[in-house]
Design an enzyme around this catalytic site. Sequence first.
Site, PDB file in Angstrom:
ATOM      1  N   HIS A   6     -12.080  12.110   0.770  1.00  0.00           N
ATOM      2  CA  HIS A   6     -12.091  10.620   1.311  1.00  0.00           C
ATOM      3  C   HIS A   6     -12.053  10.594   2.600  1.00  0.00           C
ATOM      4  CE1 HIS A   6     -11.414   6.317   1.165  1.00  0.00           C
ATOM      5  NE2 HIS A   6     -10.549   6.470   1.804  1.00  0.00           N
TER       6      HIS A   6
ATOM      7  N   ARG B 177      -3.051  10.808   5.949  1.00  0.00           N
ATOM      8  CA  ARG B 177      -3.284   9.359   6.501  1.00  0.00           C
ATOM      9  C   ARG B 177      -2.385   8.354   5.301  1.00  0.00           C
ATOM     10  NH1 ARG B 177      -6.485   5.246   5.466  1.00  0.00           N
ATOM     11  NH2 ARG B 177      -8.217   6.497   4.788  1.00  0.00           N
TER      12      ARG B 177
ATOM     13  N   PHE C 122       0.988  -1.277  -0.113  1.00  0.00           N
ATOM     14  CA  PHE C 122      -0.209   0.125  -0.161  1.00  0.00           C
ATOM     15  C   PHE C 122       0.874   1.231  -0.022  1.00  0.00           C
ATOM     16  CE2 PHE C 122      -4.634   1.077   0.845  1.00  0.00           C
ATOM     17  CZ  PHE C 122      -5.190  -0.178   0.249  1.00  0.00           C
TER      18      PHE C 122
ATOM     19  N   GLU D  17      -6.640   1.689  -3.214  1.00  0.00           N
ATOM     20  CA  GLU D  17      -5.229   1.887  -3.301  1.00  0.00           C
ATOM     21  C   GLU D  17      -4.720   0.458  -3.584  1.00  0.00           C
ATOM     22  OE1 GLU D  17      -3.610   4.557  -0.732  1.00  0.00           O
ATOM     23  OE2 GLU D  17      -1.782   3.503  -0.891  1.00  0.00           O
TER      24      GLU D  17
ATOM     25  N   ARG E 277      -0.841   9.028  -0.471  1.00  0.00           N
ATOM     26  CA  ARG E 277      -2.050   9.793  -1.124  1.00  0.00           C
ATOM     27  C   ARG E 277      -1.855  10.931  -1.494  1.00  0.00           C
ATOM     28  NH1 ARG E 277      -6.735   6.319   2.000  1.00  0.00           N
ATOM     29  NH2 ARG E 277      -6.175   4.438   1.069  1.00  0.00           N
TER      30      ARG E 277
ATOM     31  N   HIS F 180      -8.551  11.179  -1.953  1.00  0.00           N
ATOM     32  CA  HIS F 180      -7.812   9.921  -2.261  1.00  0.00           C
ATOM     33  C   HIS F 180      -7.714  10.239  -4.015  1.00  0.00           C
ATOM     34  CE1 HIS F 180      -7.701   5.450  -3.358  1.00  0.00           C
ATOM     35  NE2 HIS F 180      -7.734   5.204  -2.093  1.00  0.00           N
TER      36      HIS F 180
ATOM     37  N   LEU G 115     -14.849   5.199  -4.361  1.00  0.00           N
ATOM     38  CA  LEU G 115     -13.452   4.737  -4.114  1.00  0.00           C
ATOM     39  C   LEU G 115     -13.021   3.531  -5.072  1.00  0.00           C
ATOM     40  CD1 LEU G 115     -11.055   4.910  -2.172  1.00  0.00           C
ATOM     41  CD2 LEU G 115     -12.322   3.210  -0.872  1.00  0.00           C
TER      42      LEU G 115
ATOM     43  N   GLN H 133      -8.422  14.433   3.531  1.00  0.00           N
ATOM     44  CA  GLN H 133      -7.715  13.693   2.338  1.00  0.00           C
ATOM     45  C   GLN H 133      -8.249  13.591   1.161  1.00  0.00           C
ATOM     46  OE1 GLN H 133      -6.742   9.235   2.992  1.00  0.00           O
ATOM     47  NE2 GLN H 133      -4.717  10.235   2.746  1.00  0.00           N
TER      48      GLN H 133
END
Lengths: 581, 233
Positions: free
Chosen positions: A354, A396, A115, A257, A288, A244, A254, A242
């Site tokens: 996100h 994050r 990730f 990721e 991100r 995304h 979404l 955030q």
Amino acid sequence: MIHKHDLIIVGAGLAGLRAAVETSGYADVGVISKLFPTRSHSGAAQGGIAAALGNEEHDTVEWHIFDSVKGSDYLGDQDAITMMCTEAPDAVYELEHLGVPFSRTKEGKIAQRQFGGHTKEVIDENGNSKRMPVLRACYSADRTGHVILHTLYEQCVKRNVRFYSEYFILSLIIEEGICRGLTAFNLLDGEIHTFHSKAVMFGTGGYGRAYRVTSNAYANSGDGVAIAFRAGIPLEDMEFVQFHPTGLYPLGILVTEGARGEGGYLKNKDGERFMKNYAPTVMELAPRDMVTRSIQTEINEGRGIDGKDFVNLDLTHLGAAKLKERLPEITGFAKTYVGIDPVKQPIPILPTAHYSMGGIPTNLYGNVLADEKGTIVKGFFAAGECACVSVHGANRLGTNSLLDAVVHGRRTGKTIVKFLRDAELMPIPENAEEKDRAMFAKLYATTSGENADKIRVRLKEEMTNKCGVFRNEKDLLSMLDTIHELKEKFKNISMMHKGVVFNTELMEIIELGNLLEFSDAIVTGALARKECRGAHWRVDHPKRDDENWLKHTIAFKTEKGIELKYKPVTILNYQPQERKY
Amino acid sequence: MKVTLSIQRFDPEKDEKPYRKDYTIDVDPAFRILDCLDKVKWDIDGGLAYRRSCSHGICGSDAMMINGKNMLACQVLVQDFKKKFIKIDPIPSMPIIKDLVVDMDSFFAKYEVVKPYLIAKTQPPVKERYQSQEDRALIDEAVNCILCGACSASCPSLWSNDAYLGPAAMLKAYRFAFDSRDDAQNERLDVVDSPDGLWRCHTIFNCVEVCPKEINITWHLSQLKKKCAMREL
């Protein structure tokens, strides 16, 4: 009607349910949720939950801590991050013991994938240390949140936890600095109820619904955050929202990721893997905030596909079998919503609002804090996305959110069990419901006025354009004007439907009030913070400024408007460095 | 483009029984049916009631009957329909609360009957319990259930007998009975191997046809039936 419980948990996502599992053996617990629990948005999390289990390759907790600190752009509190990453393996094993059906390795262990921003230390042939992606995200195909949410709900059923589903919270009851309960209305009949308790815990989720393009559910209207703010609790680091990198074009749904974790490429209109220009070592697996800015830059500079505002996420080289096994859910989305088969064609994506890094300030134990000095609000606790510990700082890392919710849900549950040992049921004022009743009465009496949808659309549109991925003073000032104007209009809002049974229009109007309430804090914080850090990017102040801005924003609601104070970041082993990948 | 939604309405505060009302609205062909409902709600009648949350088929809130078939309103687009006259009704066989919102209490009560949680009777290890990829594959489809209710509301066996546990609860029973980590097989089979359990399923396959997660529910029930039959040998 008055309900009494030792503990009232608001929100039935991962944080709330994990706390319910922790506390239900020791206390009389009631869980309030605006949705049936398994409808909570934790269930939409796809890619995984981070823990340095080392099931697939060597990994260490220390690396996880470093990655999270660096990922947070050094705004995360290092004591909190250390605690979260250290507790991560146990928290994940515990989920497995409770029944979560993780995908498995060949040996039958919990499977892990790569990730963004999660790395291992590698020594290259010249003896230099560099960071490369590591297999750390524990997953269940691309439905990790869904299976954890359902498992935790199942455990609540086993423990006979009392749920109040489709109850919508209105106000907190805090008297003399002690939280004593809250009010909520039952969507089924419009009745206002008082919940009288020794402790209240919020696990109410994030605030992405303030944006037009968002991966968030309708329910993510930041209700808990707004209600706490109205009750005099400050909000921390609200400007850090955030975006995304990969929302499905044009809706922003979404696309995990994990798609890049499994080897997916990002390509512009020339078919170029443009991440090589922005993050040459980790490419598509940069954190991100960086990937999002890279995509937005490609789009802004005219390299979007066909000149439109999206780029491609190319999975075609992964093969049908891998997509079916590892990414079935997003393969389905692409077919349903844009008519594309990811086995054969790239997926059109754009950045999407996100995750909320900011929220209700808490200490490491889940106690809500009343100010920048760390004063505890007795009887009030928070965990998960609505809270700001802060483990995510300015940005994050993917898969740290499920971890945050589970670890802090559990920790906060333990804190509450201890707290309840000598807590008393404090008296509540007789007129606890008065303000809410007056608000309802006004809505039911108003026959003409402002249209809620128009206000909502304008707020979301302008927040996306003026307080989004790239920000500047002029836009933020204009956004603040808009919010103040819309708040005035909101005072004169008109509700078309005057019924009481399942009046979702009433609910949406209250949600809109909440959106306006916390959006003010987002924009005020963003306007003041004259630097670039993590997800907060000021093009007019294009550098991170540790000298002046290595500190948390604490926003207070006052009669004169929002007042900002600041508190220092806890730094342990890792001094801020330039953030490169 | 123009599309007409013919929606079954019912407001218990005003109406004696449900009636239909048509709404013609201007939409983008890529709109989800859910977006169309929002448009009616926000532009025409704020009182229109339906459940929704995630809007992309994972929370399970918005199961409804669209042109006679149970589906999620967020998972189907206007352009997926040939005719631009679209009938929308609540999912059948559950009491209507208001418009498209139904009372799912009995659905969830049945879910609870099948002990929908892992029962492991041994002390867990320090780390994870091991499970082979083959064993995990046995529950791969079953764990995808989102409890939307589309299956149970489409089941003729359930329509004719309210007490039947129904496909969703049975699928949950399967999910645990076939989990290699679970130690309560007999207890579980006792629950489903009962007059209102498994044998009420007459393999009509309505559930399979409507499942928005494309779970082959009937196949799972047949595996459970096999397990029950084997137990009696």
